[in-house]
Structure formats: C-alpha cells, structure tokens
Design a protein around this motif. Structure first.
Motif: not given
Length: 275
Positions: A141-145, A182-192, A206-207, A214-221
């Motif tokens: 599964e991927r983050i829906d950009m 946002m009202p129904t989600s959050f999005f975080l970006l860690l950038r080196f 890292t996104r 939802k009972n999970y977060m998606i983390r993409e590196f």
C-alpha cells in the motif's frame, strides 16, 4: 556563515512548544536553542564521532502520541545514531582539508578517515511506548499523494529543524521534519538533505500518513541521489532547493511499511474527525 547566522536567529534563540489534540492523538512540536558545546562534546564521545553538526538541536522534537502512550517521535539524537560513523561515504577533493579543519589534534588520522562527515542518516522516526508499540510490517500500500493534493483545511502545521551543517562551506547537510493535520488525516515529512558542492546531492525522505478511523499508519522511505555531473541540464539555482531538486534526482530505494496500531479499547474520537 550568513546562512548559519540566519538559521541561528530563526531557530536558535526562539523557543516554542505547541501541542495539538485531535481525537485520541496529541501532536507536540518543540523548538529550542542549539546544544551547548560541552553537551555536544560529551555526545560526540558517546557516539564515537570526532565531530557533530555545527547546529545540533538536541531538544527539538516532533511527537505524535496516542492517549494509550504509543506513537512515534522525531529527534536529532536518534537521527545521528543512524549515521554510519565508520564509513567515509563521500570522496571529494576537499575532503582532507575539511577533515583536518574539523578533527581535533588528539584524533588519529585513522579515526578521521572512518567518519561520515556528511552525517547521512536513514532515520525514520523513533517508536514510542513501553508496554505497547506500533508494529512495522512491509506493505504494497502506498500513500495516496493525489488525495493529499485535495484542498482541505489545515488545522495544525509545524516545521522542526533537527540539525544542520555547512560542511565547512562545501555544501550543506540537514534534517528537518514537518507535519500538517487535516480534519480526517495527518501527513508528515522527515527530510534529510545533503549537497556536497561539485560532487553530489542526496535526499532521504520519510513520509508518514494516517487517516482517522484506520488502525495503521503508512510509512514510506525513499533515497534519491545524483552526482552533480548527472545534473548538467538542471539549473544550478535549483541545487539549493530540496523541494525543486528532488524531482531531478535518481530514485535509488523505496521501502513502504504499515505501522499497525496496538489493539486497545475504543476511545472517543477514534472514528471521528477532530473538532
């Protein structure tokens, strides 16, 4: 050095701490002064690193924590722990000059040689919780950009710098983290972001994305990297802008995980948008 002064004026002498509650989650963004020299020296000894970033914000943190205690946070010390301090990762004409200027006299040449002076880190966050933590598993599964591009009210935003170094005026190495809720989600970006002038540009991202209910977060590196010689058709003015140059760099690695939330009892707001 002007950039250093500007960053210190912006980040070094203005302390702030913000908390934002949405449903069962609390976001904390804390920004304070640069670590003191004696603390940096002690930390360098503990990490067996002959030098640490010029601007190290050891008390800065961005934390996302559930009322049950588990969550994830992003801090400079843990980011530095992911630096391979036994590997000189970038060979560059000015490397010897740079190392000699940064190495203390008591450090042997061998110690300096095995030292990643770019502070490259693949840090993806620190999982929180003593009795229970989120569990990381591989996923397709991927983050829906595209969904993130939709116009939605931003209820909370912050940007936290963890460390920065100008590589003795031969480029820049820095890592920062920003979040928007946002009202129904959050999005975080860690950038080196690493730029070694005349040599290469590297970005480790890292996104992190979570939808309410939802009972999970998606983390993409991801790792993107190109030699400067491969960027001849890209305007040099873009080299200093991570957001602009990222799309021109070669994708080297992508890894995607689900951070599964521990099984707990229901909480008010678990399936509701934050008010």
């Amino acid at each position: 050095m002007l950039a250093n002064l500007s960053a210190m004026m912006t980040h070094g002498f203005k302390s702030s701490k913000q908390d934002f509650i949405f449903g069962p989650w609390k976001v904390t963004a804390a920004k304070t002064h640069i670590m003191k020299s004696k603390d940096i020296e002690r930390l360098g000894e503990e990490m067996h690193m002959p030098s640490l970033p010029e601007m190290l914000f050891g008390d800065n943190v961005l934390r996302i924590q559930h009322t049950d205690g588990y969550g994830i946070e992003f801090n400079a010390i843990d980011a530095l722990k992911r630096v391979n301090n036994m590997q000189d990762s970038v060979k560059v004409a000015c490397a010897q000059e740079w190392q000699e200027s940064r190495a203390d006299s008591e450090h042997s040449k061998e110690t300096v040689k095995h030292y990643d002076w770019t502070y490259t880190t693949d840090y993806r966050g620190t999982l929180l919780g003593e009795d229970q933590q989120m569990r990381a598993t591989e996923t397709l599964e991927r983050i829906d950009m595209e969904k993130l591009k939709a116009r939605e009210q931003i209820m909370f935003f912050d940007d936290v710098l963890l460390f920065e170094d100008e590589l003795h005026d031969h480029g820049v190495s820095m890592i920062s983290v920003k979040i928007r809720v946002m009202p129904t989600s959050f999005f975080l970006l860690l950038r080196f972001f690493l730029r070694v002038d005349g040599v290469l540009i590297r970005i480790n991202d890292t996104r992190l994305y979570h939808e309410t209910g939802k009972n999970y977060m998606i983390r993409e590196f991801s790792t993107r990297e190109s030699k400067i010689s491969e960027l001849k058709n890209v305007p040099a003015a873009l080299y200093t802008d991570p957001n602009e140059i990222a799309q021109h760099l070669t994708l080297k690695l992508t890894e995607c995980e689900k951070l599964e939330l521990p099984e707990t009892g229901p909480h008010p707001g678990d399936t509701e948008a934050p008010q």
